[in-house]
Write an enzyme that holds these catalytic residues in place. Sequence first.
Site, PDB file in Angstrom:
ATOM      1  N   HIS A   1      -4.456  -4.739  -4.506  1.00 29.86           N
ATOM      2  CA  HIS A   1      -5.680  -4.943  -3.725  1.00 29.86           C
ATOM      3  C   HIS A   1      -6.934  -4.837  -4.577  1.00 29.86           C
ATOM      4  CE1 HIS A   1      -5.375  -0.448  -3.369  1.00 29.86           C
ATOM      5  NE2 HIS A   1      -6.697  -0.531  -3.451  1.00 29.86           N
TER       6      HIS A   1
ATOM      7  N   GLY B   1     -11.566   4.793  -5.325  1.00 29.08           N
ATOM      8  CA  GLY B   1     -11.692   4.625  -6.766  1.00 29.08           C
ATOM      9  C   GLY B   1     -10.436   5.036  -7.504  1.00 29.08           C
TER      10      GLY B   1
ATOM     11  N   SER C   1      -7.440   4.073  -6.576  1.00 32.28           N
ATOM     12  CA  SER C   1      -6.463   3.000  -6.427  1.00 32.28           C
ATOM     13  C   SER C   1      -6.003   2.464  -7.773  1.00 32.28           C
ATOM     14  CB  SER C   1      -7.059   1.838  -5.623  1.00 32.28           C
ATOM     15  OG  SER C   1      -6.984   2.072  -4.257  1.00 32.28           O
TER      16      SER C   1
ATOM     17  N   SER D   1      -1.809   3.245  -4.171  1.00 35.16           N
ATOM     18  CA  SER D   1      -2.201   2.174  -3.272  1.00 35.16           C
ATOM     19  C   SER D   1      -3.264   2.648  -2.287  1.00 35.16           C
ATOM     20  CB  SER D   1      -0.989   1.651  -2.506  1.00 35.16           C
ATOM     21  OG  SER D   1      -1.386   0.701  -1.539  1.00 35.16           O
TER      22      SER D   1
ATOM     23  N   ASP E   1       1.762  -4.082  -3.022  1.00 36.31           N
ATOM     24  CA  ASP E   1       0.460  -3.676  -3.551  1.00 36.31           C
ATOM     25  C   ASP E   1       0.610  -3.392  -5.041  1.00 36.31           C
ATOM     26  OD1 ASP E   1      -2.176  -3.104  -3.798  1.00 36.31           O
ATOM     27  OD2 ASP E   1      -2.145  -1.236  -2.645  1.00 36.31           O
TER      28      ASP E   1
END
Length: 384
Positions: free
Chosen positions: A228, A336, A338, A353, A256
């Site tokens: 993402h 942040g 991720s 994720s 993801d």
Amino acid sequence: MRRTTVLRAALTGAVLLATAAAGLSGGSATAATPSRATPDAPASAALVSALRHDLHLTERQASARLAAEASARTVEQAARKAAAGTYGGSWFDPKREALVVALTDDTHRSAVEATGAQVVRASHTERQLDAAKAKLDALHAPKGISGWHVDPRAGSVTVTVVSAHKDDNGVRQFLTRARAAGPVTVEETRQAPRTLAAGTVGGDPYYTGNVRCSIGFSVYGGFVTAGHCGRPGMGVSGWDHSYVGTFQGSSFPDNDYAWVSVGSGWWTVPVVLGWGTVSDQLVRGSAEAPIGASICRSGSTSHWHCGTVLAKNETVNYSEGAVHQMTKTNVCAEPGDSGGSFISGDQAQGVTSGGWGNCSSGGETWYQPVNEILGRYGLTLHTT
């Protein structure tokens, strides 16, 4: 990302491609053969200290747990093979300091116990539970359904409902159809999960447009991260805003995961940043940690935190769509984080994720298993 450690100072201008973070793992890709695991090095005093703080253990308990979990990662593979068709799942039990394997009968009990695992009885095989979960994956889930996963300890598929929506008609209808698919247990959660990207701020590992995310693990030719965070062809800039490389592959939702090629003077190293909480951690393989094992993550926002693996193969119902085959943890994370890395001992586990909560009040985070990403894109994990 401030270069405060000795290693960062020595590699000025290089990206450290393994910031640990918690997250959601998804995907329908072919699983990769795990990167060959080498015996875990003795746990550092800082890592033991981190587990003492986050898991509320004594120094002796933390050291013993890390050693037992390293053994359990190896035992799990052998026990699964020995159990054959009677395998009902497995998990690490910190009280027993051993891997526990559920079997539907005693046909292979002796063979499983010979691997070093302890045995309990199960009503359903893992294959039966996976088939029930697959039926749920085919349903459309309303927003009040947070996710669902196979839970070997409960011997069922656990469906998580957001408390505020538990009486919604759509939720009730979903649960009725879920129970018709097979054994189901329902639990509640306070909040729905969300992805953990963030708007651009200073001191971050990498940026795509106005989005900040965290680097996952080094692979030969680049690094893996969350899908993402970017789409194929998008450029990536590093902590100093210089050009790093390009998204070569990306999938979200359903999965993801993504990988970014690295060039322009940047290179990869097999390290997860400890952010001063622990020493920077070397990556030696990607042997999968069992349910119940301790796990740590490091991300560009909330840095280093630890917790335990709660569930595997969970379908997470984001607002953007469902993501499959995630691993659930009780490690906190924030926007942040991720794409950042989850690590158990010195073994890479996955990339962050999303989740709910924060590192002040707590929460849960899901990650995409790293071996699935390696298999999907034919990548090789960079290890020491």
